[in-house]
Design an enzyme around this catalytic site. Structure first.
Site, PDB file in Angstrom:
ATOM      1  N   CYS A   2     125.500 -36.016  49.701  1.00  0.00           N
ATOM      2  CA  CYS A   2     125.619 -35.912  48.257  1.00  0.00           C
ATOM      3  C   CYS A   2     126.542 -34.749  47.914  1.00  0.00           C
ATOM      4  O   CYS A   2     126.522 -33.719  48.571  1.00  0.00           O
ATOM      5  CB  CYS A   2     124.298 -35.687  47.541  1.00  0.00           C
ATOM      6  SG  CYS A   2     123.076 -36.956  47.852  1.00  0.00           S
ATOM      7  N   ARG A  27     131.087 -36.990  50.973  1.00  0.00           N
ATOM      8  CA  ARG A  27     129.697 -36.595  51.192  1.00  0.00           C
ATOM      9  C   ARG A  27     128.705 -37.702  50.856  1.00  0.00           C
ATOM     10  O   ARG A  27     127.510 -37.560  51.096  1.00  0.00           O
ATOM     11  CB  ARG A  27     129.366 -35.362  50.360  1.00  0.00           C
ATOM     12  CG  ARG A  27     130.251 -34.180  50.647  1.00  0.00           C
ATOM     13  CD  ARG A  27     129.927 -33.045  49.717  1.00  0.00           C
ATOM     14  NE  ARG A  27     128.701 -32.392  50.112  1.00  0.00           N
ATOM     15  CZ  ARG A  27     128.635 -31.341  50.912  1.00  0.00           C
ATOM     16  NH1 ARG A  27     129.732 -30.822  51.392  1.00  0.00           N
ATOM     17  NH2 ARG A  27     127.483 -30.802  51.229  1.00  0.00           N
ATOM     18  N   TRP A  74     124.447 -40.037  48.351  1.00  0.00           N
ATOM     19  CA  TRP A  74     124.110 -40.737  49.595  1.00  0.00           C
ATOM     20  C   TRP A  74     122.597 -40.874  49.534  1.00  0.00           C
ATOM     21  O   TRP A  74     121.859 -39.878  49.634  1.00  0.00           O
ATOM     22  CB  TRP A  74     124.538 -39.931  50.808  1.00  0.00           C
ATOM     23  CG  TRP A  74     124.332 -40.665  52.093  1.00  0.00           C
ATOM     24  CD1 TRP A  74     125.189 -41.554  52.673  1.00  0.00           C
ATOM     25  CD2 TRP A  74     123.206 -40.577  52.968  1.00  0.00           C
ATOM     26  NE1 TRP A  74     124.646 -42.029  53.849  1.00  0.00           N
ATOM     27  CE2 TRP A  74     123.432 -41.442  54.058  1.00  0.00           C
ATOM     28  CE3 TRP A  74     122.006 -39.856  52.940  1.00  0.00           C
ATOM     29  CZ2 TRP A  74     122.522 -41.611  55.100  1.00  0.00           C
ATOM     30  CZ3 TRP A  74     121.101 -40.022  53.978  1.00  0.00           C
ATOM     31  CH2 TRP A  74     121.371 -40.888  55.046  1.00  0.00           C
ATOM     32  N   ASN A 100     121.148 -32.167  45.501  1.00  0.00           N
ATOM     33  CA  ASN A 100     121.538 -32.533  46.872  1.00  0.00           C
ATOM     34  C   ASN A 100     120.453 -31.978  47.776  1.00  0.00           C
ATOM     35  O   ASN A 100     120.107 -30.803  47.682  1.00  0.00           O
ATOM     36  CB  ASN A 100     122.900 -31.886  47.182  1.00  0.00           C
ATOM     37  CG  ASN A 100     123.276 -32.003  48.649  1.00  0.00           C
ATOM     38  OD1 ASN A 100     122.750 -32.840  49.375  1.00  0.00           O
ATOM     39  ND2 ASN A 100     124.190 -31.160  49.083  1.00  0.00           N
ATOM     40  N   GLY A 101     119.890 -32.818  48.633  1.00  0.00           N
ATOM     41  CA  GLY A 101     118.832 -32.356  49.536  1.00  0.00           C
ATOM     42  C   GLY A 101     117.673 -33.335  49.528  1.00  0.00           C
ATOM     43  O   GLY A 101     117.795 -34.453  49.019  1.00  0.00           O
ATOM     44  N   GLU A 493     131.986 -42.076  72.833  1.00  0.00           N
ATOM     45  CA  GLU A 493     132.696 -41.888  71.566  1.00  0.00           C
ATOM     46  C   GLU A 493     133.366 -43.194  71.117  1.00  0.00           C
ATOM     47  O   GLU A 493     133.341 -43.547  69.935  1.00  0.00           O
ATOM     48  CB  GLU A 493     133.708 -40.738  71.729  1.00  0.00           C
ATOM     49  CG  GLU A 493     134.621 -40.478  70.545  1.00  0.00           C
ATOM     50  CD  GLU A 493     133.908 -40.140  69.251  1.00  0.00           C
ATOM     51  OE1 GLU A 493     132.683 -39.971  69.237  1.00  0.00           O
ATOM     52  OE2 GLU A 493     134.602 -40.094  68.225  1.00  0.00           O
ATOM     53  N   LYS A 497     132.594 -45.153  67.622  1.00  0.00           N
ATOM     54  CA  LYS A 497     133.642 -45.496  66.644  1.00  0.00           C
ATOM     55  C   LYS A 497     133.526 -46.960  66.243  1.00  0.00           C
ATOM     56  O   LYS A 497     133.605 -47.310  65.082  1.00  0.00           O
ATOM     57  CB  LYS A 497     135.054 -45.239  67.192  1.00  0.00           C
ATOM     58  CG  LYS A 497     135.504 -43.822  67.362  1.00  0.00           C
ATOM     59  CD  LYS A 497     135.824 -43.092  66.079  1.00  0.00           C
ATOM     60  CE  LYS A 497     134.602 -42.415  65.515  1.00  0.00           C
ATOM     61  NZ  LYS A 497     134.335 -41.050  65.868  1.00  0.00           N
ATOM     62  N   GLU A 500     130.300 -47.630  64.091  1.00  0.00           N
ATOM     63  CA  GLU A 500     130.209 -47.098  62.734  1.00  0.00           C
ATOM     64  C   GLU A 500     131.164 -47.742  61.752  1.00  0.00           C
ATOM     65  O   GLU A 500     130.846 -47.828  60.569  1.00  0.00           O
ATOM     66  CB  GLU A 500     130.335 -45.571  62.707  1.00  0.00           C
ATOM     67  CG  GLU A 500     131.657 -45.037  63.163  1.00  0.00           C
ATOM     68  CD  GLU A 500     131.694 -43.516  63.180  1.00  0.00           C
ATOM     69  OE1 GLU A 500     131.038 -42.882  62.348  1.00  0.00           O
ATOM     70  OE2 GLU A 500     132.406 -42.957  64.033  1.00  0.00           O
ATOM     71  N   HIS A 516     122.176 -50.206  86.725  1.00  0.00           N
ATOM     72  CA  HIS A 516     120.756 -49.883  86.604  1.00  0.00           C
ATOM     73  C   HIS A 516     120.153 -50.467  85.333  1.00  0.00           C
ATOM     74  O   HIS A 516     119.152 -49.967  84.836  1.00  0.00           O
ATOM     75  CB  HIS A 516     120.567 -48.365  86.675  1.00  0.00           C
ATOM     76  CG  HIS A 516     121.138 -47.788  87.925  1.00  0.00           C
ATOM     77  ND1 HIS A 516     120.514 -47.888  89.146  1.00  0.00           N
ATOM     78  CD2 HIS A 516     122.325 -47.173  88.154  1.00  0.00           C
ATOM     79  CE1 HIS A 516     121.275 -47.323  90.079  1.00  0.00           C
ATOM     80  NE2 HIS A 516     122.382 -46.895  89.499  1.00  0.00           N
ATOM     81  N   LYS A 615     130.284 -38.398  55.234  1.00  0.00           N
ATOM     82  CA  LYS A 615     131.058 -37.526  56.121  1.00  0.00           C
ATOM     83  C   LYS A 615     130.282 -36.270  56.502  1.00  0.00           C
ATOM     84  O   LYS A 615     130.411 -35.769  57.602  1.00  0.00           O
ATOM     85  CB  LYS A 615     132.354 -37.145  55.399  1.00  0.00           C
ATOM     86  CG  LYS A 615     133.312 -36.330  56.227  1.00  0.00           C
ATOM     87  CD  LYS A 615     134.048 -37.196  57.219  1.00  0.00           C
ATOM     88  CE  LYS A 615     134.919 -36.397  58.152  1.00  0.00           C
ATOM     89  NZ  LYS A 615     135.067 -37.075  59.451  1.00  0.00           N
TER      90      LYS A 615
END
Ligand code: F6R
Length: 620
Positions: A2, A27, A74, A100-101, A493, A497, A500, A516, A615
Site C-alpha cells: 500500500c 506498492r 494491496w 498502510n499496515g 530464480e 520469474k 510470478e 529424488h 513491489k
C-alpha cells in the site's frame, strides 16, 4: 504494501495526489482513492483498479481543495471492492484516513466498537482505526477537552494508537479541524517532504522528487501534525521532539518507458549499466581488492568475523544463495542464507563474531526489516545490501552497500538481482583478500568483473531466440528449472520469474536432486529448463539432462556459445557467452528473465503488474 500520499499547501491537491499515487503504484494496485478537504467538507473518490481508473473517476466527478490524502491498495483484509478501498471514514464523517499496515487485533476492537453503536461499512481492518479515533475524540470532548484544539485530536489519536496491535502508517484528515493532516507510524514507512508554504507526505521519497529534497523520516511511534507552514513532531511517551530534516539527492523516478513496451523489459536491458554502476568506484587496483564507502566496519573487526548470515525474501534470497557460494569459495567464511520471515521468529545460536547482511531491493520488506532488527537487538553487526537510498532498512542498518541500480519499477525483480550478485561478488573479493586470496587471484577476479557489463550486452543478443522459443512453449502449464552449483539459485530464480508473471507452475531444483522425487513429474507435457553452461561440473549436469531426455521430457538448454553437443540433445538451446563459474549467474539469469517475460506476454499477462503481487512487501 500500500502506498500513502498527502499534501497540504497552496497547490491543487487532487492532481498532486494522483501523480504521487502513480509513483507509488508499485506498492499495490488493487484499488486507489483520495480524500480532499475544503473547510469542513471532505470529498472522497475511490475505485477498484489502477490509479488510471481513479484519475478517470476524479475527472468525471472532481473534488477541489489544497489539502488531501491518497492511497493505493494491496488488499490484506477484505476483498478488492470500491467500498473496501481507502480512504475510510470514522464516526459520522469526522475522521477520514488512509492506512498502510495490518491491525492484528482488529476483530476484537471491531466487536467493541460495534457494541458502542459504530456502524462498519467495509470488511477492512483499517476502518477500525477510523472509528476508534472518532470514538476517542468524542470521549475527549465529553471529558471537557476543547473541541477546537489540536491537542484534543492528538490525545484522541494517541489513546487510539496505544490500543492497536500490528503495524501502521496513517494519514488522517479531521472534518472539524481543516488545514492539517495528522500522520503516525509504527512499522510502516512514512516520509514528510518539507516545502515552502507546503508539505508532502508519502510512503517513500519517490513522489517527492521534483517538489522538494528536504525530508523528515518518521520513526516508529512518532506522530506529526502537519500544516502548510509547520510540522509538529511528537514521540509516544516523550511529547514534542525536534525534527531532523535531511537533504536527499533524488532524481525524479524515470517513468518513461523509452523504446520499451514494459518496465520489466527496460530493466532487463538496463543490466549492463546497473552492473557497471554497482562496480563503479569500488575497485582498488593497487591492492587487488574492492572497497566500500559505507560498510562502517573496521577491517580489523571484519577479520574476526567467523560466520555470515544473509537474510532476505524472494529474489533477494536467491541472490543471497549465490552470495553463500561466492563468500564460501573466495573468503572461506561459513555462510547461512535465511528466509527473513523465518529468521525473525527463529532463535539460531549466532555468536558475537557473526555478521548479518540483509539483502533487499526496496529496503522496506517487513520480514527483512524485522529479521535485521532482531539480529541487531541481539548485538550482531547488521548491514544491508540495498537499492533504495534512504529506505528504512538502509537507514537502520549499521552500514552497507548500495546497489545503485536505479529505480526498479517492474514488479518482477531483474536488474536488482544481478546488481545484488555483483555487490556480493565484490564483498567476497574484499573478504577473500583479507584472508587467503592471493594478489594475483584478486587481480584476476577484478578483471573478470570489469568485463561483465560488456558480457551482459552480448548476452542480450539471445533475445530473438528466446522470443521464438517462448512462443513454442507458452502453452505448457508446468516447468522444471534445473541447475547446479552457481546455477542452482539461478534455476530457483528462473522458476520464480515464470510463476510470478505468467502464473505457470514452475519448480527450481539442483539438477541432480530431481532423481529424488521431481523426476516423477517429467513427461512430454513438462518441459525442463536446464542451465548448463560449460564449467566445473558440465559432464555431471549433462548426465542429468540425458536422464530427462530418456523420459521423453522436453529440454530447453541455456548453454555456452559454441556448445554443439548440447544442440543434439536438447530440444531448444539458448546460447550465452562463456564466463568463469562464479560469474555464471549474471549471465544465465538473463535468458530466464526474457523467457518469463515472453511467455507471460504470449499468455496475455500483465508483466509489470502481475496479479496479487506488489513491489514492496511491507506487511509480514
Ligand atoms: C520477485 C520479487 C520478490 C522480491 C521480494 C523481496 O521478482 O521481486 O520476490 O525479491 O519481495 O523484496 P526486496 O528485495 O525489496 O526486499
Amino acid at each position: 504494501m500500500c502506498g500513502i500520499v498527502g499534501y497540504v499547501g497552496f497547490r491543487s491537491a487532487p492532481e498532486l495526489l494522483l501523480d504521487g499515487l502513480t509513483r507509488l503504484e508499485y506498492r499495490g494496485y488493487d484499488s486507489a482513492g483520495i480524500a480532499v478537504q475544503r473547510d469542513s467538507e471532505i470529498g472522497i473518490r475511490k475505485k477498484v483498479g489502477r490509479v488510471e481508473e481513479l484519475r478517470k473517476l476524479v475527472a468525471a466527478n472532481p473534488v477541489r481543495g489544497s489539502i488531501g490524502i491518497g492511497h493505493t491498495r494491496w488488499a490484506t483484509h477484505g476483498a478488492t471492492t470500491d467500498v473496501n478501498s481507502h480512504p475510510h471514514v470514522g464516526g459520522n464523517g469526522e475522521v477520514v484516513l488512509v492506512h498502510n499496515g495490518v491491525i492484528e487485533n482488529y476483530a476484537k476492537l471491531k466487536e467493541q466498537l460495534q457494541g458502542l453503536g459504530y456502524v462498519f461499512r467495509t470488511a477492512t481492518d483499517s476502518e477500525v482505526v477510523a472509528h476508534l479515533i472518532a470514538h476517542h475524540l468524542e470521549e475527549q470532548i465529553k471529558l471537557g477537552e476543547d473541541p477546537e484544539s489540536v491537542s484534543t485530536y492528538m490525545k484522541a489519536v494517541e489513546v487510539s494508537l496505544k490500543k492497536l496491535k500490528g503495524t501502521y502508517g496513517l494519514a488522517i484528515l479531521f472534518r472539524d479541524l481543516p488545514n492539517l493532516i495528522l500522520v503516525a507510524r509504527a512499522g510502516s514507512p512514512l516520509v514528510i517532504g518539507v516545502g515552502k508554504g507546503e508539505h508532502f507526505i508519502a510512503s517513500d521519497a519517490s513522489p517527492l522528487a521534483g517538489y522538494t529534497d528536504e525530508v523528515v523520516y518518521l520513526a516508529d511511534h512518532e506522530m506529526a501534525v502537519i500544516t502548510a507552514d509547520h510540522v509538529d513532531l511528537h514521540r509516544r511517551d516523550e511529547g514534542r521532539v525536534k525534527m531532523s530534516v535531511q537533504t536527499i539527492n533524488q532524481v525524479s523516478t524515470d517513468l518513461d518507458l523509452g523504446k520499451f513496451d514494459h518496465y520489466m523489459l527496460k530493466e532487463i536491458y538496463e543490466q549492463p549499466e546497473s552492473i557497471e554502476n554497482c562496480l563503479r568506484g569500488r575497485i582498488d587496483d593497487d591492492s587487488a581488492t574492492s572497497k566500500f564507502g559505507g560498510l562502517n566496519i573496521d577491517p580489523q573487526e571484519l577479520r574476526l568475523v567467523d560466520r555470515i548470515v544473509l537474510t532476505a525474501c524472494g529474489t533477494s534470497w536467491h541472490a543471497g544463495l549465490v552470495g553463500e557460494y561466492l563468500i564460501e569459495e573466495f573468503a572461506r567464511i561459513p555462510v547461512e542464507v535465511e528466509y527473513a520471515s523465518e529468521l525473525r521468529y527463529r532463535n539460531p545460536p549466532l555468536t558475537e563474531r557473526t555478521m548479518v547482511f540483509a539483502i533487499t531491493q526496496s529496503g522496506e520488506t517487513a520480514d527483512t526489516l524485522a529479521a535485521m532488527r532482531e539480529c541487531k537487538r541481539k548485538g550482531h553487526k547488521s548491514l544491508a545490501i540495498c537499492n533504495v537510498v534512504g529506505s528504512t532498512i538502509a537507514r537502520e542498518a549499521d552500514g552497507g552497500i548500495y546497489l545503485h541500480a536505479g529505480p526498479e519499477i517492474g514488479v518482477a525483480s531483474t536488474k536488482a538481482f544481478t546488481s545484488q550478485v555483483t555487490a556480493l561478488s565484490l564483498l567476497a573479493l574484499y573478504l577473500g583478500r583479507m584472508r587467503h586470496m592471493s594478489y594475483h587471484a584478486g587481480k584476476r577476479m577484478i578483471s573478470q568483473l570489469r568485463d561483465m557489463p560488456d558480457t551482459i550486452r552480448r548476452t542480450l543478443g539471445c533475445h530473438d531466440s528466446v522470443r521464438e522459443i517462448s512462443a513454442k512453449y507458452a502453452g505448457y502449464d508446468n516447468f522444471l528449472y534445473l541447475g547446479r552449483l552457481y546455477n542452482f539459485p539461478v534455476a530457483l530464480e528462473g522458476a520464480l520469474k515464470l510463476k510470478e508473471i505468467s502464473y505457470i507452475h514452475a519448480e527450481g531444483y539442483p539438477a541432480a536432486e530431481m532423481k529424488h522425487g521431481p523426476i516423477a513429474l517429467v513427461d512430454e507435457e513438462t518441459p525442463s529448463v536446464f542451465v548448463i553452461p560449460r564449467g566445473a561440473i558440465y559432464p555431471k549436469i549433462m548426465s542429468n539432462l540425458e536422464e530427462i531426455k530418456a523420459r521423453r521430457g522436453k529440454v530447453i538448454a541455456i548453454a555456452c556459445e559454441g556448445d554443439h553437443r548440447i544442440a543434439d540433445l536438447a530440444d531448444d538451446v539458448i546460447y550465452v557467452p562463456e564466463v568463469e563459474d562464479f560469474l555464471q549467474p549474471l549471465v544465465t539469469s538473463i535468458p530466464l528473465q526474457l523467457l518469463a517475460y515472453h511467455i507471460a506476454l504470449e499468455r496475455g499477462c500483465n508483466v509489470d503488474r502481475p496479479r496479487n503481487l506488489a513491489k514492496s512487501v511491507t506487511v509480514e
